[in-house]
Design a protein around this motif. Structure first.
Motif, PDB file in Angstrom:
ATOM      1  N   GLU A   1       3.411   5.668  -5.739  1.00  0.00           N
ATOM      2  CA  GLU A   1       3.179   5.711  -7.190  1.00  0.00           C
ATOM      3  C   GLU A   1       2.075   6.707  -7.521  1.00  0.00           C
ATOM      4  O   GLU A   1       2.205   7.504  -8.476  1.00  0.00           O
ATOM      5  N   LEU A   2       0.997   6.694  -6.754  1.00  0.00           N
ATOM      6  CA  LEU A   2      -0.102   7.634  -6.992  1.00  0.00           C
ATOM      7  C   LEU A   2       0.345   9.074  -6.794  1.00  0.00           C
ATOM      8  O   LEU A   2      -0.037   9.963  -7.556  1.00  0.00           O
TER       9      LEU A   2
ATOM     10  N   ARG B   1       2.879  14.316 -11.762  1.00  0.00           N
ATOM     11  CA  ARG B   1       3.012  14.311 -13.230  1.00  0.00           C
ATOM     12  C   ARG B   1       1.770  14.912 -13.885  1.00  0.00           C
ATOM     13  O   ARG B   1       1.884  15.704 -14.837  1.00  0.00           O
ATOM     14  N   ILE B   2       0.597  14.582 -13.377  1.00  0.00           N
ATOM     15  CA  ILE B   2      -0.651  15.141 -13.914  1.00  0.00           C
ATOM     16  C   ILE B   2      -0.673  16.650 -13.714  1.00  0.00           C
ATOM     17  O   ILE B   2      -1.045  17.407 -14.636  1.00  0.00           O
ATOM     18  N   ALA B   3      -0.265  17.109 -12.539  1.00  0.00           N
ATOM     19  CA  ALA B   3      -0.244  18.555 -12.279  1.00  0.00           C
ATOM     20  C   ALA B   3       0.713  19.258 -13.236  1.00  0.00           C
ATOM     21  O   ALA B   3       0.397  20.348 -13.760  1.00  0.00           O
ATOM     22  N   GLU B   4       1.877  18.652 -13.497  1.00  0.00           N
ATOM     23  CA  GLU B   4       2.834  19.243 -14.438  1.00  0.00           C
ATOM     24  C   GLU B   4       2.237  19.311 -15.839  1.00  0.00           C
ATOM     25  O   GLU B   4       2.367  20.330 -16.538  1.00  0.00           O
ATOM     26  N   LEU B   5       1.590  18.243 -16.265  1.00  0.00           N
ATOM     27  CA  LEU B   5       0.992  18.226 -17.602  1.00  0.00           C
ATOM     28  C   LEU B   5      -0.151  19.224 -17.721  1.00  0.00           C
ATOM     29  O   LEU B   5      -0.320  19.872 -18.762  1.00  0.00           O
ATOM     30  N   GLU B   6      -0.929  19.353 -16.639  1.00  0.00           N
ATOM     31  CA  GLU B   6      -2.009  20.336 -16.663  1.00  0.00           C
ATOM     32  C   GLU B   6      -1.451  21.755 -16.786  1.00  0.00           C
ATOM     33  O   GLU B   6      -2.009  22.594 -17.495  1.00  0.00           O
ATOM     34  N   LYS B   7      -0.344  22.029 -16.094  1.00  0.00           N
ATOM     35  CA  LYS B   7       0.290  23.344 -16.196  1.00  0.00           C
ATOM     36  C   LYS B   7       0.767  23.598 -17.621  1.00  0.00           C
ATOM     37  O   LYS B   7       0.587  24.691 -18.175  1.00  0.00           O
ATOM     38  N   LYS B   8       1.400  22.582 -18.225  1.00  0.00           N
ATOM     39  CA  LYS B   8       1.878  22.730 -19.597  1.00  0.00           C
ATOM     40  C   LYS B   8       0.708  22.954 -20.547  1.00  0.00           C
ATOM     41  O   LYS B   8       0.780  23.801 -21.447  1.00  0.00           O
ATOM     42  N   LEU B   9      -0.372  22.217 -20.340  1.00  0.00           N
ATOM     43  CA  LEU B   9      -1.554  22.350 -21.195  1.00  0.00           C
ATOM     44  C   LEU B   9      -2.163  23.742 -21.037  1.00  0.00           C
ATOM     45  O   LEU B   9      -2.556  24.382 -22.030  1.00  0.00           O
ATOM     46  N   GLU B  10      -2.201  24.209 -19.812  1.00  0.00           N
ATOM     47  CA  GLU B  10      -2.749  25.526 -19.544  1.00  0.00           C
ATOM     48  C   GLU B  10      -1.890  26.605 -20.200  1.00  0.00           C
ATOM     49  O   GLU B  10      -2.400  27.543 -20.836  1.00  0.00           O
ATOM     50  N   SER B  11      -0.571  26.485 -20.057  1.00  0.00           N
ATOM     51  CA  SER B  11       0.306  27.495 -20.662  1.00  0.00           C
ATOM     52  C   SER B  11       0.229  27.418 -22.188  1.00  0.00           C
ATOM     53  O   SER B  11       0.348  28.422 -22.876  1.00  0.00           O
TER      54      SER B  11
ATOM     55  N   LEU C   1       0.824  -1.211   0.000  1.00  0.00           N
ATOM     56  CA  LEU C   1       0.000   0.000   0.000  1.00  0.00           C
ATOM     57  C   LEU C   1       0.855   1.256   0.000  1.00  0.00           C
ATOM     58  O   LEU C   1       0.534   2.239  -0.680  1.00  0.00           O
ATOM     59  N   SER C   2       1.928   1.216   0.729  1.00  0.00           N
ATOM     60  CA  SER C   2       2.839   2.363   0.769  1.00  0.00           C
ATOM     61  C   SER C   2       3.445   2.612  -0.605  1.00  0.00           C
ATOM     62  O   SER C   2       3.547   3.765  -1.058  1.00  0.00           O
TER      63      SER C   2
END
Length: 88
Positions: free
Chosen positions: A66-67, A73-83, A60-61
């Protein structure tokens, strides 16, 4: 003579009582031994369950880690998509 017979009966009674007590002690000792075996088996089962739980906690740890990395990674991609959308 009567006194000797009484003395012999008393002696036999004492021996009988001692034998009875010894049988009781032997029975209780045997029961305790069985209970000890049962407790040892339960301890072994608990130890195995603890090991399984520890392994599951480790899994579980690792999944949580991993999550967390995927969330980053999702937050980084969202930032790139937004920019990207702001640039167009």
């Amino acid at each position: 003579m009567f006194s000797k017979e009484l003395q012999m009966m008393d002696r036999n009674t004492v021996i009988y009582m001692i034998d009875e007590l010894q049988e009781k002690i032997d029975k209780q000792t045997s029961e305790l031994s069985e209970k000890d075996k049962e407790i040892n088996e339960k301890d072994k089962e608990i130890s195995e369950k603890d090991k399984e739980i520890s392994e599951k906690d480790k899994e579980l740890s690792e999944k949580a880690k991993e999550l967390s990395l995927k969330d980053i990674r999702i937050a980084e991609l969202e930032k790139k998509l937004e920019s990207y959308h702001q640039g167009n």
